[in-house]
Scaffold this motif. Structure first.
Motif, PDB file in Angstrom:
ATOM      1  N   ALA A 193       0.826  -1.125  -0.029  1.00 40.47           N
ATOM      2  CA  ALA A 193      -0.015  -0.003  -0.064  1.00 40.47           C
ATOM      3  C   ALA A 193       0.893   1.269   0.011  1.00 40.47           C
ATOM      4  O   ALA A 193       2.130   1.113   0.215  1.00 40.47           O
ATOM      5  N   ASP A 194       0.267   2.344  -0.350  1.00 41.90           N
ATOM      6  CA  ASP A 194       0.947   3.833  -0.151  1.00 41.90           C
ATOM      7  C   ASP A 194      -0.027   4.967  -0.237  1.00 41.90           C
ATOM      8  O   ASP A 194      -1.020   4.905  -0.378  1.00 41.90           O
ATOM      9  N   VAL A 195       0.487   6.016   0.647  1.00 43.95           N
ATOM     10  CA  VAL A 195      -0.125   7.234   0.587  1.00 43.95           C
ATOM     11  C   VAL A 195       1.005   8.250   0.359  1.00 43.95           C
ATOM     12  O   VAL A 195       2.132   8.154   0.646  1.00 43.95           O
ATOM     13  N   LEU A 196       0.242   9.135  -0.236  1.00 43.66           N
ATOM     14  CA  LEU A 196       1.345  10.490  -0.517  1.00 43.66           C
ATOM     15  C   LEU A 196       0.717  11.754   0.387  1.00 43.66           C
ATOM     16  O   LEU A 196      -0.181  12.327   0.120  1.00 43.66           O
ATOM     17  N   GLY A 197       1.135  11.953   1.623  1.00 43.53           N
ATOM     18  CA  GLY A 197       0.653  12.800   2.460  1.00 43.53           C
ATOM     19  C   GLY A 197       0.413  12.391   3.691  1.00 43.53           C
ATOM     20  O   GLY A 197       0.261  11.151   4.077  1.00 43.53           O
ATOM     21  N   PRO A 198       0.316  12.986   4.849  1.00 43.16           N
ATOM     22  CA  PRO A 198      -0.223  12.449   6.084  1.00 43.16           C
ATOM     23  C   PRO A 198      -1.546  12.355   6.342  1.00 43.16           C
ATOM     24  O   PRO A 198      -2.246  13.030   5.763  1.00 43.16           O
ATOM     25  N   TYR A 199      -1.921  11.522   7.461  1.00 42.64           N
ATOM     26  CA  TYR A 199      -3.187  11.513   7.724  1.00 42.64           C
ATOM     27  C   TYR A 199      -3.341  12.772   8.974  1.00 42.64           C
ATOM     28  O   TYR A 199      -3.039  12.628  10.081  1.00 42.64           O
ATOM     29  N   ASP A 200      -4.105  13.912   8.191  1.00 38.24           N
ATOM     30  CA  ASP A 200      -3.966  15.082   9.060  1.00 38.24           C
ATOM     31  C   ASP A 200      -5.649  15.582   9.363  1.00 38.24           C
ATOM     32  O   ASP A 200      -5.881  16.481   9.474  1.00 38.24           O
ATOM     33  N   VAL A 201      -6.529  14.559   9.133  1.00 40.63           N
ATOM     34  CA  VAL A 201      -7.957  14.801   9.106  1.00 40.63           C
ATOM     35  C   VAL A 201      -8.331  14.731  10.656  1.00 40.63           C
ATOM     36  O   VAL A 201      -8.959  15.462  11.141  1.00 40.63           O
ATOM     37  N   PHE A 202      -7.523  13.834  11.293  1.00 39.23           N
ATOM     38  CA  PHE A 202      -7.956  13.801  12.708  1.00 39.23           C
ATOM     39  C   PHE A 202      -7.410  15.077  13.544  1.00 39.23           C
ATOM     40  O   PHE A 202      -6.116  15.299  13.339  1.00 39.23           O
ATOM     41  N   ALA A 203      -8.434  15.887  14.316  1.00 40.30           N
ATOM     42  CA  ALA A 203      -7.836  16.816  15.100  1.00 40.30           C
ATOM     43  C   ALA A 203      -7.174  17.950  14.014  1.00 40.30           C
ATOM     44  O   ALA A 203      -6.311  18.899  14.468  1.00 40.30           O
TER      45      ALA A 203
ATOM     46  N   VAL B 166      -4.675   3.863  -7.699  1.00 38.60           N
ATOM     47  CA  VAL B 166      -5.311   4.305  -6.582  1.00 38.60           C
ATOM     48  C   VAL B 166      -5.616   5.909  -7.213  1.00 38.60           C
ATOM     49  O   VAL B 166      -4.833   6.365  -7.791  1.00 38.60           O
ATOM     50  N   THR B 167      -6.836   6.540  -6.725  1.00 43.03           N
ATOM     51  CA  THR B 167      -6.961   7.875  -7.183  1.00 43.03           C
ATOM     52  C   THR B 167      -6.669   9.130  -6.045  1.00 43.03           C
ATOM     53  O   THR B 167      -6.690  10.191  -6.583  1.00 43.03           O
ATOM     54  N   GLY B 168      -6.401   8.379  -4.925  1.00 42.15           N
ATOM     55  CA  GLY B 168      -5.778   9.346  -3.744  1.00 42.15           C
ATOM     56  C   GLY B 168      -7.391   9.788  -2.875  1.00 42.15           C
ATOM     57  O   GLY B 168      -8.452   9.662  -3.444  1.00 42.15           O
ATOM     58  N   TYR B 169      -6.843  10.189  -1.636  1.00 44.06           N
ATOM     59  CA  TYR B 169      -8.160  10.449  -0.756  1.00 44.06           C
ATOM     60  C   TYR B 169      -7.654  11.257   0.309  1.00 44.06           C
ATOM     61  O   TYR B 169      -8.365  11.774   0.928  1.00 44.06           O
ATOM     62  N   LEU B 170      -6.401  11.701   0.367  1.00 47.59           N
ATOM     63  CA  LEU B 170      -5.902  12.563   1.559  1.00 47.59           C
ATOM     64  C   LEU B 170      -5.648  14.273   1.029  1.00 47.59           C
ATOM     65  O   LEU B 170      -4.749  14.221   0.150  1.00 47.59           O
ATOM     66  N   PRO B 171      -6.423  14.856   1.682  1.00 52.33           N
ATOM     67  CA  PRO B 171      -6.399  16.309   1.522  1.00 52.33           C
ATOM     68  C   PRO B 171      -5.069  16.764   1.415  1.00 52.33           C
ATOM     69  O   PRO B 171      -4.503  17.558   0.658  1.00 52.33           O
ATOM     70  N   ALA B 172      -4.111  16.577   2.349  1.00 52.84           N
ATOM     71  CA  ALA B 172      -2.858  16.706   2.522  1.00 52.84           C
ATOM     72  C   ALA B 172      -1.894  16.553   1.220  1.00 52.84           C
ATOM     73  O   ALA B 172      -0.970  17.326   0.813  1.00 52.84           O
ATOM     74  N   ALA B 173      -2.234  15.476   0.621  1.00 48.43           N
ATOM     75  CA  ALA B 173      -1.570  15.126  -0.483  1.00 48.43           C
ATOM     76  C   ALA B 173      -1.692  16.150  -1.650  1.00 48.43           C
ATOM     77  O   ALA B 173      -0.680  16.770  -2.457  1.00 48.43           O
ATOM     78  N   ALA B 174      -2.972  16.491  -1.954  1.00 57.16           N
ATOM     79  CA  ALA B 174      -3.413  17.403  -2.849  1.00 57.16           C
ATOM     80  C   ALA B 174      -3.003  18.721  -2.559  1.00 57.16           C
ATOM     81  O   ALA B 174      -2.089  19.552  -3.535  1.00 57.16           O
ATOM     82  N   GLN B 175      -2.730  19.315  -1.368  1.00 59.31           N
ATOM     83  CA  GLN B 175      -2.339  20.632  -0.972  1.00 59.31           C
ATOM     84  C   GLN B 175      -0.887  20.814  -1.122  1.00 59.31           C
ATOM     85  O   GLN B 175      -0.428  21.557  -1.667  1.00 59.31           O
ATOM     86  N   ASN B 176      -0.050  19.638  -0.682  1.00 57.83           N
ATOM     87  CA  ASN B 176       1.039  19.604  -1.061  1.00 57.83           C
ATOM     88  C   ASN B 176       1.716  19.581  -2.299  1.00 57.83           C
ATOM     89  O   ASN B 176       2.905  19.772  -2.888  1.00 57.83           O
ATOM     90  N   MET B 177       0.615  19.312  -3.314  1.00 56.95           N
ATOM     91  CA  MET B 177       0.882  18.984  -4.687  1.00 56.95           C
ATOM     92  C   MET B 177       0.491  20.358  -5.474  1.00 56.95           C
ATOM     93  O   MET B 177       0.366  20.445  -6.634  1.00 56.95           O
ATOM     94  N   GLY B 178       0.253  21.337  -4.571  1.00 57.99           N
ATOM     95  CA  GLY B 178      -0.211  22.800  -5.230  1.00 57.99           C
ATOM     96  C   GLY B 178      -1.646  22.843  -5.380  1.00 57.99           C
ATOM     97  O   GLY B 178      -1.994  23.949  -5.997  1.00 57.99           O
TER      98      GLY B 178
END
Length: 475
Positions: free
Chosen positions: A74-84, A152-164
């Motif tokens: 598995a993989d993600v691009l960006g931190p899990y920052d939805v919690f808090a 995968v199409t992505g699901y973490l907002p942090a990844a999108a934000q860090n990609m501009g």
């Protein structure tokens, strides 16, 4: 090329002994905490070695000894920052951060194995398909055709934000974008080079016949890629296509593209319903329902006897990190669970993250008038993450896996770990021999590429797959 329209088969594939063969993937991630928050603290866990080459090569050899079909990373691009609303809790718990690139692991593991497949996760949202297709084709060469791509199409907002970007695309729109991404990759790997384009003629001084290499001339809504691929045809050309989206739009994408689908419902009833929908999606795309191998997530806690397995589970439970579990669940569901009371039910919510996760846990209790509470979610994720957990000795675990397959129609399991590599070593020692005794697990590998091993009908995508329209062989 005109696609054939197969008739749905009435029976799933069987082994020669007459029992359904169970397929195994190991489910891992290039990080410390994948699915079991807190268990990295267990004295026997080696997840901290995730950033060493020796961890991965040793794991690959263990899996091949156990005749696993693949290692699914598995993989993600960006931190899990939805919690808090921040990454702090993820950082404290190690919940899928730090996380390294999965692609760089594959060549080393391929070098120390002969048959193990590799399903590597990569997203369609933030990298152009042209360089990605080259990397994918390169891995297929270096592994001898043992690689698959988990789309995968992505699901973490942090990844999108860090990609501009301000946020990721809307859920269904992400799949529209991914559909075109797939077209570009298919064209580059299937439609640019003819099979015999490379002539390697020393006398004439010609390595590649230019007349047999073709521009793909792709121009769509999202991508413009007019030229040729820079990769010569690899053993599979297009690596095996994995996919894990189980939402309504995700299932349509799977029916069109996927050869293997990963699902993670917590109950047999939900798994069976999901399997039926995925197989129906394949039929609606002009394919056979068993053209898709479906893997359900499972975690197995086992040992030499029932008492030892239960004692191991009880010990593991002492290391669970509830906050880390809620960090992961918040990211998967797109809901900040820190704003909920622990005994508050998760009711009807809209999510732009993994929509199927929300749908699953709204139904997981089995009653329309009852839903999961935040506390239940935290407890559920503790050992084994999102999926169900089997606790028992080898015969018990083997029997329950067979029952899962018989009752849900899955083809196999993505086996998550509680501690690593101990989980997989236990499965190889205690569970695999029992499944073989039941006639439900292979005794040797099928020669050939990953696609040949999974389906037994050759190295390339079949003619009834959507991508067949792009296939280019000898002209």
């Amino acid at each position: 090329m005109t696609q054939t329209q197969p008739q749905p088969s009435s029976q799933p594939p069987h082994t020669p002994q007459g029992g359904r063969e169970i397929l195994f993937n190991a489910f891992d991630m290039n990080c410390v905490v994948h699915q079991s928050p807190g268990l990295w603290r267990h004295p026997e866990d080696r997840a901290r070695d995730y950033n060493t080459i020796g961890y991965w090569t040793s794991l690959a050899q263990t899996l091949e000894r156990g005749l696993f079909d693949g290692l699914f990373i598995a993989d993600v691009l960006g931190p899990y920052d939805v919690f808090a609303a921040g990454p702090e809790a993820a950082l404290r718990s190690g919940a899928q951060i730090p996380v390294n690139d999965p692609f760089l692991l594959i060549s080393a593991m391929a070098a120390v194995t002969q048959n193990l497949g590799f399903g590597v996760t990569a997203g369609t949202a933030y990298e152009h398909p042209y360089p990605f297709a080259r990397r994918l084709g390169t891995l297929d060469h270096l592994t001898g055709g043992r690689v698959g791509w988990n789309v995968v199409t992505g699901y973490l907002p942090a990844a999108a934000q860090n990609m501009g970007q301000d946020d990721q695309m809307e859920h269904d729109r992400r799949y529209d974008h991914a559909d075109e991404y797939m077209d570009v990759v298919y064209k580059l790997l299937e439609a640019s080079w003819e099979d015999d384009a490379v002539v390697a003629d020393r006398e004439r001084g010609v390595f590649t016949d230019p007349s047999k290499v073709h521009r793909i001339e792709h121009e769509g809504e999202f991508f413009k890629t007019p030229g040729i691929s820079v990769v010569e045809p690899s053993p599979q050309r297009m690596p095996v296509v994995y996919q894990a989206g189980a939402s309504t739009r995700g299932r349509a994408f799977a029916g069109k593209h996927a050869e293997a689908v990963f699902i993670n419902p917590p109950t047999k009833e939900l798994a069976k319903a999901s399997v039926q929908k995925i197989r129906q999606a394949a039929v609606e795309a002009g394919r056979d329902p068993y053209d898709v191998r479906i893997f359900a997530m499972q975690t197995v806690v086992t040992g030499p006897d029932e008492a030892a397995a239960q004692a191991k589970y009880d010990e593991l439970a002492q290391y669970v990190d509830p906050e880390g579990g809620l960090v992961l669940m918040s990211g998967w569901m797109g809901i900040d669970l820190s704003t909920f009371d622990l005994d508050q039910p998760i009711g009807d919510v809209e999510s732009n993250a993994i929509r199927s996760t929300v749908e699953t846990f709204q139904k997981a209790s089995g009653r329309e008038d009852e839903t999961w509470t935040v506390r239940q979610l935290a407890e559920w994720v503790g050992v084994g993450g999102f999926g169900p957990v089997i606790v028992g000795d080898g015969p018990t675990a083997a029997r329950r896996l067979a029952e899962w397959q018989d009752e849900t129609d899955v083809d196999g399991f993505n086996l998550a770990y509680h501690i690593t590599p101990g989980t997989f070593e236990d499965i190889v020692e205690y569970v695999v021999p029992e499944l073989q005794q039941l006639g439900r697990y292979k005794s040797d590998y099928t020669p050939g590429t990953l696609r040949q091993k999974l389906f037994g009908r050759g190295d390339h995508l079949p003619e009834n797959h959507y991508a067949a329209q792009f296939q280019l062989r000898r002209r």
